[in-house]
Design an enzyme around this catalytic site. Structure first.
Site, PDB file in Angstrom:
ATOM      1  N   LYS A  10      42.533  32.427  31.625  1.00 34.44           N
ATOM      2  CA  LYS A  10      43.446  33.516  31.960  1.00 34.44           C
ATOM      3  C   LYS A  10      44.238  33.995  30.731  1.00 34.44           C
ATOM      4  CE  LYS A  10      43.923  32.269  36.854  1.00 34.44           C
ATOM      5  NZ  LYS A  10      44.879  32.032  37.973  1.00 34.44           N
ATOM      6  N   TYR A  50      40.604  39.977  42.977  1.00 33.72           N
ATOM      7  CA  TYR A  50      41.484  39.143  43.803  1.00 33.72           C
ATOM      8  C   TYR A  50      41.752  39.779  45.173  1.00 33.72           C
ATOM      9  CZ  TYR A  50      42.851  35.460  40.423  1.00 33.72           C
ATOM     10  OH  TYR A  50      42.876  34.368  39.577  1.00 33.72           O
ATOM     11  N   ARG A 103      45.158  22.438  33.966  1.00 37.80           N
ATOM     12  CA  ARG A 103      46.447  23.076  34.277  1.00 37.80           C
ATOM     13  C   ARG A 103      47.622  22.194  33.862  1.00 37.80           C
ATOM     14  NH1 ARG A 103      44.420  25.920  39.891  1.00 37.80           N
ATOM     15  NH2 ARG A 103      44.007  27.994  39.007  1.00 37.80           N
ATOM     16  N   ASN A 113      48.662  30.148  35.122  1.00 40.51           N
ATOM     17  CA  ASN A 113      48.145  28.786  35.224  1.00 40.51           C
ATOM     18  C   ASN A 113      46.808  28.557  34.534  1.00 40.51           C
ATOM     19  OD1 ASN A 113      46.608  30.137  37.072  1.00 40.51           O
ATOM     20  ND2 ASN A 113      47.173  28.891  38.832  1.00 40.51           N
ATOM     21  N   HIS A 116      41.004  30.006  36.122  1.00 41.61           N
ATOM     22  CA  HIS A 116      40.517  30.280  37.480  1.00 41.61           C
ATOM     23  C   HIS A 116      39.190  29.566  37.678  1.00 41.61           C
ATOM     24  CE1 HIS A 116      38.927  32.399  40.988  1.00 41.61           C
ATOM     25  NE2 HIS A 116      37.818  32.509  40.289  1.00 41.61           N
ATOM     26  N   GLU A 127      31.948  36.445  42.725  1.00 40.02           N
ATOM     27  CA  GLU A 127      32.691  36.548  41.460  1.00 40.02           C
ATOM     28  C   GLU A 127      31.746  36.689  40.257  1.00 40.02           C
ATOM     29  OE1 GLU A 127      35.365  33.180  41.652  1.00 40.02           O
ATOM     30  OE2 GLU A 127      36.539  34.129  43.245  1.00 40.02           O
TER      31      GLU A 127
END
Ligand code: ATP
Ligand code: MG
Length: 138
Positions: A10, A50, A103, A113, A116, A127
């Site tokens: 991320k 999302y 994480r 965080n 994904h 996805e």
């Protein structure tokens, strides 16, 4: 039979320079990289990705965050890839993540965080198809 899953490093982790360290954890855990690309995404792209979270109180902040800077998209492969990646990632809120998880080591908050990972076979298929064309999957 090997299984494929989808992952994102991320924008928070990319910004902090953790991409290489996170890829090393993924590799150490036995995942093969099927495909990888770094790009910046638009807010509408993040909203489509999302879509299952549409209507939740964190949806707007989440999609703004995901479109706030470059991220790294990954298709990963190994036996039991989906469940094993979720275990390696740790809990959504890094405060609850176990020692040694990605994480726990690299996430800053429940929103920012670091990583994904797909949560089931059907979401992994959606996805992967959302971000990668068939010819990009070696
Ligand atoms: P991901 O889907 O990104 O792998 P996850 O499956 O652990 O994470 P989800 O419940 O699917 O968690 O939430 C998706 C993402 O939305 C989280 O990773 C986090 O970035 C953000 N998020 C989830 N819950 C909250 C919250 N309560 N406040 C702020 N952001 C949140
Ligand atoms: Mg999720």
């Amino acid at each position: 039979m090997p299984q494929r899953t989808f992952s994102i490093v991320k924008p928070d982790a990319v910004r902090k320079g953790f991409t290489g360290a996170i890829l090393a954890e993924i590799s150490k855990a036995g995942f093969q990289i099927v495909s990888i690309k770094k790009l910046s995404i638009s807010k509408p792209q993040a909203e489509g990705f999302y879509a299952v979270h549409q209507g939740k109180p964190f949806f707007d902040a989440l999609t703004t965050f995901m479109s706030s800077g470059p991220l790294v998209l990954l298709v990963l492969e190994k036996e039991n890839a989906i469940a094993d990646l979720r275990k390696l990632m740790g809990a959504t809120n890094p405060a609850n993540a176990e020692d040694g998880t990605i994480r726990k080591q690299f996430a800053g908050s429940i929103q920012e965080n670091a990583i994904h990972g797909s949560d089931a076979e059907d979401t992994a298929a959606f996805e992967i198809g959302y971000w990668f064309a068939g010819y990009e999957l070696v």
